[in-house]
Design an enzyme around this catalytic site. Structure first.
Site, PDB file in Angstrom:
ATOM      1  N   LYS A  77     -25.821 -33.200 -36.977  1.00 18.58           N
ATOM      2  CA  LYS A  77     -25.898 -34.630 -36.651  1.00 18.58           C
ATOM      3  C   LYS A  77     -26.913 -35.314 -37.566  1.00 18.58           C
ATOM      4  CE  LYS A  77     -26.549 -37.531 -32.486  1.00 18.58           C
ATOM      5  NZ  LYS A  77     -26.931 -37.494 -31.048  1.00 18.58           N
ATOM      6  N   SER A 152     -23.584 -39.711 -28.049  1.00 19.26           N
ATOM      7  CA  SER A 152     -23.719 -40.170 -29.411  1.00 19.26           C
ATOM      8  C   SER A 152     -23.423 -39.108 -30.479  1.00 19.26           C
ATOM      9  CB  SER A 152     -25.136 -40.708 -29.636  1.00 19.26           C
ATOM     10  OG  SER A 152     -26.096 -39.695 -29.479  1.00 19.26           O
ATOM     11  N   SER A 176     -25.663 -36.785 -24.806  1.00 16.12           N
ATOM     12  CA  SER A 176     -24.994 -36.960 -26.093  1.00 16.12           C
ATOM     13  C   SER A 176     -24.397 -35.706 -26.715  1.00 16.12           C
ATOM     14  CB  SER A 176     -25.943 -37.599 -27.097  1.00 16.12           C
ATOM     15  OG  SER A 176     -25.974 -38.979 -26.866  1.00 16.12           O
TER      16      SER A 176
HETATM   17  N1  GLN Z   1     -25.826 -42.711 -23.574  1.00 17.03           N
HETATM   18  C1  GLN Z   1     -27.203 -42.330 -23.408  1.00 17.03           C
HETATM   19  C2  GLN Z   1     -28.081 -43.318 -24.103  1.00 17.03           C
HETATM   20  O1  GLN Z   1     -27.589 -44.165 -24.751  1.00 17.03           O
HETATM   21  C3  GLN Z   1     -27.455 -40.948 -23.924  1.00 17.03           C
HETATM   22  C4  GLN Z   1     -27.555 -40.868 -25.398  1.00 17.03           C
HETATM   23  C5  GLN Z   1     -28.087 -39.556 -25.893  1.00 17.03           C
HETATM   24  O2  GLN Z   1     -28.076 -38.555 -25.202  1.00 17.03           O
HETATM   25  N2  GLN Z   1     -28.621 -39.584 -27.110  1.00 17.03           N
HETATM   26  O3  GLN Z   1     -29.267 -43.261 -24.022  1.00 17.03           O
END
Ligand code: GLN
Length: 470
Positions: A77, A152, A176
């Site tokens: 990532k 994400s 994510s």
């Molecule tokens: N959707 C959650 C957020 O926006 C989790 C994102 C993540 O785990 N990086 O914070």
């Protein structure tokens, strides 16, 4: 665009067992990466670097014994530093940045013989659940190209599901890794907070962030997790605990004796087809002899609120370093330093990131700090205690990952709906507990996943349970 899971597993097994070499594996991976270019999985594909590395590995096959991930094509990532490659965290502000060093997880992968294919797409700084909010556009779900891959870490999930990467690193602050894994039909683990070094990961919300792994089978997850886990002198929050052999845990399927499953009332926000698919997953464990106890989860609405308050507060502090002066692309503004700061940040950050920085900064200001931030930390502690009570006397907790199938790319959700849809995923994050998303068939013809949550440091037990229903 999707490469069927049986085919992905077969390729992995052949490489693991030494039937194929590094060059063959990397060649297959790059061929798939090219065929699946439309998935928007990679922000940067390092074809030449990957081929060179594979060739070098094959030239010294005697090293194979010391390299547990020999030749494994891995995607990373883009908020994790890979030396020499662009490292943007999905932000225009960092569009020109190249990482001058490897994150600890990346140097451990390399040492184990893995081949880094490139860096993958994400929501800017990991803020989101759809991989549509990066500065280079959206990733597509290889199983359903007009739908999101989840987020994400959606680029990492798309890279694995399309057959490009054999495994991928993601980061999980509040879901994510697990949510895109579920949307793309993969295994995805969020380890216990502290299990894996965060050195070289761009911080979003440090007390919640963990690096995790996505792959097509539990054994591959276990092998990669076992490689990246363990104390790191460069991350004082990494835990000084022995790292169990996660790969062999994953190759020893174990039907759980007792599972705690969330109550029917917790499933109310799911659409009917997802609810049906979840109940089928529960019955599958029961049919194997598992005793199931149903119990309500901690209050999800206050947990979601606590998660977003804490995440935004920490993000506003972590992202303050990207000012266009010391870090990040500088915009001239009116020529003064203050002007450059203002214009660099307002142009460099996307709308969602700006919203969270502003909310977080307001929260940490006098007057709000004790009332709101204080209340969020109390809710966080209560959530952890409630989860530990649910886990007492059972092998794991079983709960959904998503409320509904991956949405269509042309039908965006309002941010507030996206926040609410994180309700099952923020729990492990608030509790600092490990959780593993596992594929559980389909509903409406789209991949469906459930998650297993365990006591602290019990990633191996989760992988054994996952293997029992693989
Ligand atoms: N959707 C959650 C957020 O926006 C989790 C994102 C993540 O785990 N990086 O914070």
């Amino acid at each position: 665009m999707v490469l069927p899971a049986v085919e992905r597993r077969r390729r992995s097994a052949r490489l693991r067992e030494g039937e194929t070499g590094a060059e063959t594996a990397v060649g297959l991976a790059l061929e798939r990466a090219r065929a699946a270019r439309d998935a928007g999985a990679f922000l940067h594909l390092d074809e030449a670097g990957a081929r060179d590395r594979a060739r070098a590995l094959d030239r010294a096959p005697e090293g194979r014994a010391d390299r547990p991930l020999f030749g494994l094509p891995v995607a990373v990532k883009d908020n994790i530093a890979v030396r020499g490659l662009p490292s943007t965290s999905g932000s225009a502000l960092l569009a020109d940045y190249r990482a001058p060093f490897d994150a600890t997880v990346v140097s451990r992968l390399r040492r184990a013989g893995a081949v880094i294919l490139g860096t993958t797409n994400l929501d800017e700084f990991g803020m989101g659940s759809s991989t549509t909010r990066g500065f280079r556009g959206a990733s597509r779900n290889p199983a359903a190209p007009h739908r999101i891959a989840g987020g994400s870490s959606g680029g990492s999930a798309a890279a694995v599901a399309s057959g490009a990467a054999f495994a991928a690193l993601g980061t999980d602050t509040g879901g994510s890794v697990r949510q895109p894994a579920a949307h793309c039909g993969l295994y995805g683990i969020r380890p216990t907070w502290g299990r894996v070094s965060r050195f070289g990961m761009t911080a979003y919300a440090s007390s919640l962030d963990q690096v995790g792994v996505l792959a097509s089978d539990p054994v591959e997850v276990g092998r990669v997790l076992g490689t990246i886990a363990g104390a790191d002198p460069r991350d004082a929050t990494s835990a000084r605990r022995p790292v169990p052999d996660f790969a062999s845990a994953a190759s020893r399927p174990r039907t759980p004796r007792r599972l705690t499953v969330c109550a029917d009332a917790d499933l109310a926000p799911l659409d009917p087809a997802s609810r049906g698919a979840f109940q089928r997953a529960v019955r599958r464990f029961q049919a194997a002899g598992t005793r199931v106890r149903r119990a309500p989860l901690p209050d999800a609405d206050s947990a979601v609120a606590a998660y977003y308050l804490i995440a935004c507060a920490e993000a506003s502090s972590n992202l303050s370093r990207f000012d266009g002066l010391r870090y990040g692309r500088r915009e001239a503004g009116d020529g003064t330093l203050a002007g450059a700061y203002r214009v660099s940040r307002s142009r460099g950050f996307g709308a969602e990131v700006r919203r969270r920085i502003l909310l977080g900064a307001a929260l940490l200001s006098r007057g709000y700090k004790d009332a709101v931030y204080g209340a969020a930390t109390v809710a966080r502690r209560r959530t952890r205690e409630a989860l530990l009570r649910l886990l007492a006397g059972s092998d794991a907790l079983l709960l959904p990952v998503t409320l509904s199938p991956p949405r269509r790319l042309d039908r965006p959700d309002p941010a507030s709906a996206e926040y609410r849809a994180d309700r099952f995923n923020i729990l492990a994050a608030l509790g600092s507990l490990p959780a593993l998303a596992i594929p559980a068939g389909e509903r409406d013809g789209l991949p469906f996943g459930v998650q297993l949550m365990g006591p602290p440091w019990e990633e191996g037990a989760l992988l054994s349970v996952a293997a029992s229903v693989a």
